[in-house]
Design a protein around this motif. Sequence first.
Motif, PDB file in Angstrom:
ATOM      1  N   ARG A  73       1.133  -1.371  -0.059  1.00  0.00           N
ATOM      2  CA  ARG A  73       0.395  -0.040   0.039  1.00  0.00           C
ATOM      3  C   ARG A  73       0.362   1.061   0.100  1.00  0.00           C
ATOM      4  NH1 ARG A  73      -5.116  -0.206   2.374  1.00  0.00           N
ATOM      5  NH2 ARG A  73      -4.853   1.647   3.737  1.00  0.00           N
ATOM      6  N   THR A  90       4.063   1.610  -1.383  1.00  0.00           N
ATOM      7  CA  THR A  90       4.641   1.220  -2.773  1.00  0.00           C
ATOM      8  C   THR A  90       3.846   1.982  -3.367  1.00  0.00           C
ATOM      9  OG1 THR A  90       5.886  -0.145  -1.966  1.00  0.00           O
ATOM     10  CG2 THR A  90       5.872   0.190  -4.428  1.00  0.00           C
ATOM     11  N   VAL A  91       2.045   1.535  -2.829  1.00  0.00           N
ATOM     12  CA  VAL A  91       1.264   2.193  -4.427  1.00  0.00           C
ATOM     13  C   VAL A  91       0.883   4.049  -3.959  1.00  0.00           C
ATOM     14  CG1 VAL A  91      -0.857   2.167  -4.897  1.00  0.00           C
ATOM     15  CG2 VAL A  91       0.130   0.028  -4.581  1.00  0.00           C
ATOM     16  N   TYR A  92       1.757   3.964  -2.965  1.00  0.00           N
ATOM     17  CA  TYR A  92       1.490   5.620  -2.993  1.00  0.00           C
ATOM     18  C   TYR A  92       2.110   6.189  -2.873  1.00  0.00           C
ATOM     19  CZ  TYR A  92       2.543   9.258   0.078  1.00  0.00           C
ATOM     20  OH  TYR A  92       3.371  11.111   0.498  1.00  0.00           O
ATOM     21  N   LEU A 121       4.129   5.139  -5.849  1.00  0.00           N
ATOM     22  CA  LEU A 121       4.374   4.714  -7.031  1.00  0.00           C
ATOM     23  C   LEU A 121       3.477   6.751  -7.832  1.00  0.00           C
ATOM     24  CD1 LEU A 121       4.665   3.923  -9.767  1.00  0.00           C
ATOM     25  CD2 LEU A 121       2.734   2.430  -9.261  1.00  0.00           C
ATOM     26  N   THR A 135      -7.099   0.353  -3.115  1.00  0.00           N
ATOM     27  CA  THR A 135      -5.602   0.850  -3.974  1.00  0.00           C
ATOM     28  C   THR A 135      -5.897   1.975  -4.819  1.00  0.00           C
ATOM     29  OG1 THR A 135      -4.883  -1.623  -3.582  1.00  0.00           O
ATOM     30  CG2 THR A 135      -3.738  -0.261  -5.493  1.00  0.00           C
ATOM     31  N   LEU A 179      -2.901   5.608  -4.877  1.00  0.00           N
ATOM     32  CA  LEU A 179      -2.341   5.785  -5.490  1.00  0.00           C
ATOM     33  C   LEU A 179      -2.628   7.506  -6.151  1.00  0.00           C
ATOM     34  CD1 LEU A 179      -0.292   4.665  -8.478  1.00  0.00           C
ATOM     35  CD2 LEU A 179      -2.973   4.606  -9.442  1.00  0.00           C
TER      36      LEU A 179
END
Length: 217
Positions: free
Chosen positions: A41, A43-45, A47, A124, A128
């Motif tokens: 989670r 990492t998605v943020y 990204l 998710t 993002l």
Amino acid sequence: MELWTAFTIGFFGSFHCIGMCGPIAMALPVSGEGIVLELFRKTVYNLGRVITYSLMGAVVGLVGHGISLAGLQRPLSILLGILLIAGASLPMLSASGIQQLKPVRALFRRLRSQLANQMNRRGTIALLLVGLLNGLLPCGFVYVGLAGSATVGTVPGGMAYMALFGLGTLPAMMLMSLAPNILGVQLRRSIARYLPWLAVLLGLYLVYRGLFMGVMH
């Protein structure tokens, strides 16, 4: 502009940017379903932030490409270098000074409102979107990175420059969101004290690059 400078600016600048982005990262909803999912989670943020930086780099790279075609790359490098040095030295030309302008304040009030709306959602896609919006928040070192990407002179180069800038911010941002006590306030203040000198050094390099670009190539 050498791409390694992008990662360097992002890495050291992230210790300053933690002051604004750190609270957002720590306020993200916790899944409570294990460290692996939580790492995904975060990492998605992050990204999302890197994507925004890359798109900004593409826009600036396009402008830089036009300036390069016009044969004005050397004056651009000198001008950006002078602006970086002035921004690090004069409060009114710094990122915090620019934020005091009424149109800029209004723009970022709306942006923060959208951020708050997304923070209240789960999933998710929401994470993002928080990252994408977070990348638009005012930050002096993002502007430093964009100045560097403008001198690359191509759209792919500008994107790559800002993508590397974003990747440079990941270590500090991931640590801050997963283990905030590791990066204490005193440590961050100690590092931040020297960060304006990083902007000055890059500004001096841009001036040098503009003056001696023909010799360098």
